[in-house]
Motif scaffolding. Structure first.
Motif, short mmCIF file in Angstrom:
data_model
loop_
_atom_site.label_atom_id
_atom_site.label_comp_id
_atom_site.label_asym_id
_atom_site.label_seq_id
_atom_site.Cartn_x
_atom_site.Cartn_y
_atom_site.Cartn_z
N GLN A 1 38.78 41.57 77.05
CA GLN A 1 38.31 43.17 77.04
C GLN A 1 39.28 43.84 78.16
O GLN A 1 39.54 45.11 77.93
CB GLN A 1 36.97 43.30 77.13
CG GLN A 1 36.43 43.05 78.33
CD GLN A 1 34.85 43.09 78.47
OE1 GLN A 1 34.25 43.99 79.02
NE2 GLN A 1 34.25 42.38 77.34
N LEU B 1 39.99 46.56 71.95
CA LEU B 1 39.63 45.06 71.43
C LEU B 1 40.32 44.76 69.99
O LEU B 1 40.68 43.35 70.06
CB LEU B 1 38.30 44.90 71.24
CG LEU B 1 37.50 44.82 72.36
CD1 LEU B 1 35.89 44.44 72.22
CD2 LEU B 1 37.97 43.87 73.32
N LYS C 1 34.58 44.82 68.33
CA LYS C 1 34.29 45.97 68.74
C LYS C 1 32.97 46.78 68.44
O LYS C 1 32.30 47.26 69.00
CB LYS C 1 35.66 46.71 68.36
CG LYS C 1 35.52 48.26 68.66
CD LYS C 1 36.40 49.23 67.87
CE LYS C 1 36.31 50.67 67.88
NZ LYS C 1 37.19 51.44 67.21
N PHE D 1 29.89 46.18 70.91
CA PHE D 1 30.11 47.16 72.02
C PHE D 1 30.13 48.46 71.39
O PHE D 1 30.69 49.48 72.09
CB PHE D 1 31.45 46.98 72.62
CG PHE D 1 31.67 45.77 73.15
CD1 PHE D 1 30.96 45.42 74.43
CD2 PHE D 1 32.42 44.54 72.72
CE1 PHE D 1 30.94 44.18 75.15
CE2 PHE D 1 32.52 43.23 73.37
CZ PHE D 1 31.93 43.03 74.51
N SER D 2 29.18 48.64 70.42
CA SER D 2 29.20 49.99 69.79
C SER D 2 28.26 50.94 70.34
O SER D 2 28.28 52.19 70.39
CB SER D 2 28.55 49.74 68.34
OG SER D 2 27.21 49.23 68.34
N ARG E 1 28.59 48.41 76.57
CA ARG E 1 29.93 48.72 77.14
C ARG E 1 29.95 48.66 78.67
O ARG E 1 30.78 48.15 79.47
CB ARG E 1 30.61 49.91 76.37
CG ARG E 1 30.80 49.54 74.99
CD ARG E 1 31.99 50.46 74.34
NE ARG E 1 31.62 52.06 74.71
CZ ARG E 1 30.83 52.66 73.84
NH1 ARG E 1 30.43 52.08 72.76
NH2 ARG E 1 30.71 54.12 74.21
N HIS F 1 36.66 48.90 74.63
CA HIS F 1 36.26 48.38 73.16
C HIS F 1 37.28 49.05 72.12
O HIS F 1 37.68 48.31 71.08
CB HIS F 1 34.89 48.78 72.66
CG HIS F 1 34.32 49.94 72.29
ND1 HIS F 1 34.63 51.13 73.28
CD2 HIS F 1 34.02 50.78 71.24
CE1 HIS F 1 34.35 52.19 72.69
NE2 HIS F 1 33.84 51.93 71.57
#
Length: 196
Positions: A49, A97, A108, A112-113, A118, A94
């Motif tokens: 990342q 990514l 992503k 990591f939404s 995040r 993200h």
């Protein structure tokens, strides 16, 4: 068992390296900074990342903006350092990514939404990269003076945005007179390592 890295390199990166508190006036070049980054970018992070972002503070005007946000004991050495780096975590890492981790581009959205996930990942992995950055500075034959004594919100407002969290400020350059305090003790192997 010996290490693969030769003794001189071990000393340069670890045993003889100290946090610098004074610096000479020899400049740190863009080429040196590029070489440091081009080395340390290969250090591992989760999902590759790579959330570390670096703001280089060179100008007198930028240093004047930074100084009020530093702990009082950090101001003079920062003013005298040839280069100052603000190391920050990119909380929107993200977005990169799919390019940085093409083997699993759905990471992503899968992991990591949500912003809190995040931020946690960015802080952990950018902190790993900050360690690599300090070792990279040493590998370039320079001294690093990392500091966490600063007003994070103030530095963020002055130099970053809401998507970047400052983690550390690092003074960089050739060491000056009386740059190093005596080596502080370290924990012994048996104090720090447990086998289960």
């Amino acid at each position: 068992m010996s290490l693969a890295l030769d003794t001189a390199a071990q000393d340069l990166l670890f045993r003889e390296a100290h946090t610098a508190n004074t610096f000479s006036d020899e400049p740190v070049t863009e080429e040196q900074v590029q070489a440091i980054y081009d080395l340390v970018k290969f250090g591992p992070t989760a999902f590759n990342q790579s959330p570390l972002r670096v703001v280089l503070v060179r100008s007198a005007e930028a240093r004047e903006r930074l100084a009020p946000h530093l702990a009082e004991g950090n101001r003079a050495k920062t003013a005298a350092a040839p280069l100052v780096a603000i190391l920050a975590a990119d909380n929107e890492f993200h977005e990169e990514l799919p390019r940085l981790f093409p083997a699993f581009p759905q990471a992503k959205d899968m992991f990591f939404s949500e912003r809190p996930a995040r931020e946690q990942a960015a802080r952990l992995n950018a902190t790993l990269q900050a360690g690599y950055f300090i070792i990279g500075v040493r590998a370039a034959g320079l001294a690093a003076g990392p500091m966490t004594g600063f007003d994070s919100a103030g530095v963020q407002k002055e130099f970053l945005d809401d998507d970047h969290t400052p983690l550390a400020i690092v003074n960089i350059g050739k060491p000056g007179a009386d740059a190093f305090y005596p080596r502080a003790p370290r924990l012994a192997f048996e104090e720090a390592v447990t086998t289960v």
